[in-house]
Design a protein around this motif. Sequence first.
Motif, PDB file in Angstrom:
ATOM      1  N   ALA A  64      26.488  -5.828 -29.323  1.00 22.72           N
ATOM      2  CA  ALA A  64      26.615  -7.063 -30.089  1.00 22.72           C
ATOM      3  C   ALA A  64      26.433  -8.270 -29.175  1.00 22.72           C
ATOM      4  CB  ALA A  64      27.980  -7.117 -30.759  1.00 22.72           C
ATOM      5  N   PRO A  65      25.832  -9.342 -29.687  1.00 24.55           N
ATOM      6  CA  PRO A  65      25.657 -10.563 -28.892  1.00 24.55           C
ATOM      7  C   PRO A  65      27.007 -11.194 -28.553  1.00 24.55           C
ATOM      8  CG  PRO A  65      24.264 -10.584 -30.846  1.00 24.55           C
ATOM      9  CD  PRO A  65      25.211  -9.451 -31.007  1.00 24.55           C
ATOM     10  N   ASP A  66      26.973 -12.148 -27.612  1.00 27.42           N
ATOM     11  CA  ASP A  66      28.210 -12.814 -27.211  1.00 27.42           C
ATOM     12  C   ASP A  66      28.683 -13.797 -28.276  1.00 27.42           C
ATOM     13  OD1 ASP A  66      28.312 -11.723 -24.418  1.00 27.42           O
ATOM     14  OD2 ASP A  66      26.364 -12.724 -24.342  1.00 27.42           O
ATOM     15  N   VAL A  67      27.731 -14.571 -28.793  1.00 27.00           N
ATOM     16  CA  VAL A  67      28.085 -15.548 -29.827  1.00 27.00           C
ATOM     17  C   VAL A  67      27.422 -15.128 -31.133  1.00 27.00           C
ATOM     18  CG1 VAL A  67      28.008 -17.961 -30.513  1.00 27.00           C
ATOM     19  CG2 VAL A  67      28.238 -17.363 -28.098  1.00 27.00           C
ATOM     20  N   ILE A  68      28.257 -15.004 -32.178  1.00 27.06           N
ATOM     21  CA  ILE A  68      27.788 -14.459 -33.445  1.00 27.06           C
ATOM     22  C   ILE A  68      28.090 -15.450 -34.557  1.00 27.06           C
ATOM     23  CG2 ILE A  68      28.148 -12.609 -35.130  1.00 27.06           C
ATOM     24  CD1 ILE A  68      29.069 -10.855 -32.755  1.00 27.06           C
ATOM     25  N   GLN A  69      27.074 -15.834 -35.308  1.00 23.94           N
ATOM     26  CA  GLN A  69      27.337 -16.672 -36.475  1.00 23.94           C
ATOM     27  C   GLN A  69      27.954 -15.774 -37.548  1.00 23.94           C
ATOM     28  OE1 GLN A  69      24.430 -19.817 -37.371  1.00 23.94           O
ATOM     29  NE2 GLN A  69      24.467 -19.124 -39.484  1.00 23.94           N
ATOM     30  N   MET A  70      29.050 -16.247 -38.120  1.00 21.73           N
ATOM     31  CA  MET A  70      29.836 -15.394 -39.013  1.00 21.73           C
ATOM     32  C   MET A  70      30.032 -16.114 -40.341  1.00 21.73           C
ATOM     33  SD  MET A  70      31.456 -12.531 -39.465  1.00 21.73           S
ATOM     34  CE  MET A  70      30.692 -11.822 -38.038  1.00 21.73           C
ATOM     35  N   ASP A  71      30.151 -15.354 -41.418  1.00 18.57           N
ATOM     36  CA  ASP A  71      30.354 -15.945 -42.731  1.00 18.57           C
ATOM     37  C   ASP A  71      31.755 -15.629 -43.235  1.00 18.57           C
ATOM     38  OD1 ASP A  71      29.063 -17.264 -45.154  1.00 18.57           O
ATOM     39  OD2 ASP A  71      29.841 -15.422 -46.051  1.00 18.57           O
ATOM     40  N   TYR A  72      32.258 -16.501 -44.086  1.00 16.99           N
ATOM     41  CA  TYR A  72      33.579 -16.325 -44.672  1.00 16.99           C
ATOM     42  C   TYR A  72      33.714 -14.968 -45.351  1.00 16.99           C
ATOM     43  CZ  TYR A  72      37.900 -18.262 -46.638  1.00 16.99           C
ATOM     44  OH  TYR A  72      39.207 -18.520 -46.933  1.00 16.99           O
ATOM     45  N   ARG A  73      32.586 -14.483 -45.868  1.00 15.57           N
ATOM     46  CA  ARG A  73      32.591 -13.250 -46.623  1.00 15.57           C
ATOM     47  C   ARG A  73      32.790 -12.021 -45.736  1.00 15.57           C
ATOM     48  NH1 ARG A  73      28.026 -13.411 -50.700  1.00 15.57           N
ATOM     49  NH2 ARG A  73      29.635 -14.205 -52.038  1.00 15.57           N
ATOM     50  N   TYR A  74      32.379 -12.109 -44.459  1.00 14.57           N
ATOM     51  CA  TYR A  74      32.401 -10.934 -43.594  1.00 14.57           C
ATOM     52  C   TYR A  74      33.455 -11.002 -42.492  1.00 14.57           C
ATOM     53  CZ  TYR A  74      27.994  -9.351 -45.616  1.00 14.57           C
ATOM     54  OH  TYR A  74      27.018  -8.904 -46.472  1.00 14.57           O
ATOM     55  N   ILE A  75      34.091 -12.178 -42.334  1.00 10.86           N
ATOM     56  CA  ILE A  75      34.917 -12.374 -41.139  1.00 10.86           C
ATOM     57  C   ILE A  75      36.090 -11.387 -41.098  1.00 10.86           C
ATOM     58  CG2 ILE A  75      36.349 -14.225 -42.119  1.00 10.86           C
ATOM     59  CD1 ILE A  75      36.164 -15.555 -39.299  1.00 10.86           C
TER      60      ILE A  75
END
Lengths: 315, 425
Positions: free
Chosen positions: B84-95
Motif C-alpha cells: 500500500a502507498p504511504d499516503v492514501i486518499q480515503m472516502d467516508y464510505r470506506y474509512i
Amino acid sequence: MTAPAVEASVPHPGGAVYQSWWSRVWQNHAPGYLFLIPWLIGFLGLTIGPIITSFYLSFTDFDLLTPPEWVGTANYVRMFTADPKFIASMQVTLTFVLFSVPLKLAFALGVALLLNRGMRGLPLYRALFYLPSLLGASVAIAILWRQLFAGDGLVNDFLSVFGIQGPSWISNPRYSLWTLIVLSIWQFGSPMIIFLAGLRQIPQDMYEAASLDGASRWRQFWKITLPLLTPVVFFNAIIQTIEAFKSFTPAFIISAGTGNPINSTLFYTLYLYQEAFGFFRMGYASALAWFLLLLVACFTAFSFLTSKYWVHYDD
Amino acid sequence: MTMKLDRRQFLLGTTALAAAAGISPAFAQEALRLIFWGSQARADRTYGVTDLYAKAGGPAIEGEFLAWNDYWPKLATQTAGGNAPDVIQMDYRYIVEYAKRNAIAPLDEFVGGALNLADFDQDQLDGGKVDGKLYGISLGANSVALMVNTVDFEKAGVELPGPNTTYADLTTIGEAFKSKGVGKAVIADGSVSEPMYENWLRQRGKALYTADGKVAFDEADATEWYKLWADLRAAGVCVTPDDQALDTGPLETTMITLGKAAVIPSNSNQLVAFQAINKDKITIANFPRIATDAPGGHYRKPSMFFSIGGTSAQKEAAAKFLSFFVNDQDASKVLGVERGIPCSKAVREALAPTLDEQSQIALNFVANLGPLLGALPPSPPAAAGEIDASLFRTLGQEVGFGAKSPEQAGPELVKGATDILNRAA
C-alpha cells in the motif's frame, strides 16, 4: 551437436529398462523445453497458478484486505439458493448467447456466400468486413455504440427521416440487450473468413453435376453447400458460443459497469466482476467463475455429442 | 541480421533492468508514494502541491491517480499485497473498513508534532475518527447541493431555487418551464440518488443508517419516496427514465450537462468542475425541502481524507506531508476548493480573496448553510456502497420504467438493504 547423439547411442549400463521414456524425452526434446522455459514460467505462474488459486478461493470468504476464510461450499450453495442476481445475470447471458450466436453465424454465412461469387476487389471487401472484428472487443467501439443508440444518437436521427421517433435504445431495459446483440452480430468478420475458406473447399464439380441435373441455386445451397460446410459451421458455433459466454467489454462500457437499466445488460461476467472488484467478494466471484467454466464446458461437450447427427465430414 | 538486433535489444533490456535494480532502492528510501482518485484537474492541482513540497525541501512524492471506480480495486489489491502507498486518499464510505483492518494507521501520535491541526475545524476532525482514533485528515468540507442552470430559470421567468424551495414548488416551476417552452425537465430523477434520499429522510427526522450500521428508515418512508418521484415523473417535472438511465456517473453524462434537466443533485465542491463543461452559467442551491418548517437535512461532510498506509515505513514523513497539504497557504492556492472548503481557518481566510467567482459561490454556500445544517451522520456501514449501487439504483429504475409500483419497491428496499447488511456482517 553430434556429441550427445553419439553418447545416446551407447547402451546404458542399466540396460533398456533404465532408458525410460523420461530420458528419451529429455535427450530428444531438451533443447525444445529449454526454449519453452520463458513460456512455461508464464503459463505456470500467470495462468495455471491463478486458476488453481481461484479454485481454492471459491471455497473461501476473501475480501482482499483480510486473509481468506474457509467456508466450504457455502458460495456455491448461495449461488443456487439465495441469489436472484445470479439468476438474472444468467438469463441475460443465455438470452445473449441464444440470439447473438445463430444470428451472427447466419449473417456471416450470408456475407461469405455473397463474397464467394468471385467478385472484383474481393480482398478489399473481405478486409472491410473483417474490420469490425478487429476493433471488436475494444472500448472505442463500445463507446461508439453508446453514441449511435442514445436517444439523440445517429440511429434515431436516421429513423426520424422516416418520421419515426425512436426510443433511447441503450438506456431502455426493453432494447438495451438487443443493442448489444446487434453489436455482436456486426462483428461477424472472423466467422465470415472461416466460412469463406470452407466454401472454397467445396469441389466445384458437385455444383456442375447438380446444375446438369437441373437443381436450382437454392436447392444446391441446401443439398450441397450447407451439408459440406457443417464442419465449419460446427467449429464457428463452438468458438462463437464460448466468445458469447465470455462477453464483457461492451456491456461494461455501455452500462458503465452497472449492468443497468434494471440489470438488463447484467452479463454473467459483469456480475462476476462487480462481486469481485466492486464489492470485494473474491471468494464468491471465484465460485461464479468456476460455474461459468463448467457451464461452457457442458455446452461444448453437448455440441460435440450431438455433432455426429448433423456434422458431415467429407470422407 | 535479425539475430544481431535481438541480441542488442536483449543487452539493452538487461542493462536497463540492472540499472533499475540499482537505482530503485535509493528511491524507495526517499520518495513517498501517494494514491488518489479524481480527474486530471485534481491531479494537476495535487502535483502542483507535491512540486511545492519538493521545493520546500521535502522528499519527492510519486503520485498515482485513477477514476473512482478503478481506484478501490487497485487500492485493495495493493493493500492485500502488502504494497500500500504511504499516503492514501480515503472516502467516508470506506474509512471504517480500512481502519478496522489496520490497512490505514491511526494518526493521533503525530498530532501536535509532525501533524499540525491547531486551527482545524472540529467537525471535520471528528469526521476522520474511527472508534475515537484519528485515521483521516479531511481535505475539505462540502455538502450535497443542487447544480442549477441559471439560463433555464431566466427563460422560464421563475426565481432560482433557494432555502425555501420545496418539492411541491418543483411542480409549479415545471408548469412555468412548459408554458415558456424551456424544452427540458426541471430536475433529474432524484429517486436513484442516494444522497438526495438521505437528505429527504433527514428532513423527516430519519436517516439512512443507524450508528451500529442498521437500516434507519422503514417501508413507509421508502414507499413515499418512490411515490414522490412517480408523481414528479408523471407531471413531467423530472426527466424520463430513459433519459435518467443515460447518466452513468461521469459529469459528462449527467442530466444537466446533457441538457435534459435544469437541476441535478450533486456536491458543492463539484460546481467548479460542472461549470468547466457547461456553457450556461451554473450556480448551486440547497436540496428541496419537504416543508419550510422542516429541518434542512444538510450536513458539512469531509469530502475526502488523506490517510497513511498501515504498513508504511515512513509514517512520520507522510504525516509531515499531510500537514503541509492542509496548512500551507501557497499549497491551498494551488488546490483551491476543488476538494471542498479547506478546514484550517487561517488557510480559508488567506484563500478566500484569491478565488474566482464560482469557487467563491461554493465557499459561501458551505459557509452559509446555517439553519439547514444538522449533525454529521455516523459513518455508513461497509456495505452501504453495494446497497446504493446494486439495490437502490436498480429499484429506482424499476419504478421509473413501471416494472414495479412504489408500494412494491418501498418494502423491497428495506428488505434488500437488510439482507445485504446481514450478509456483510
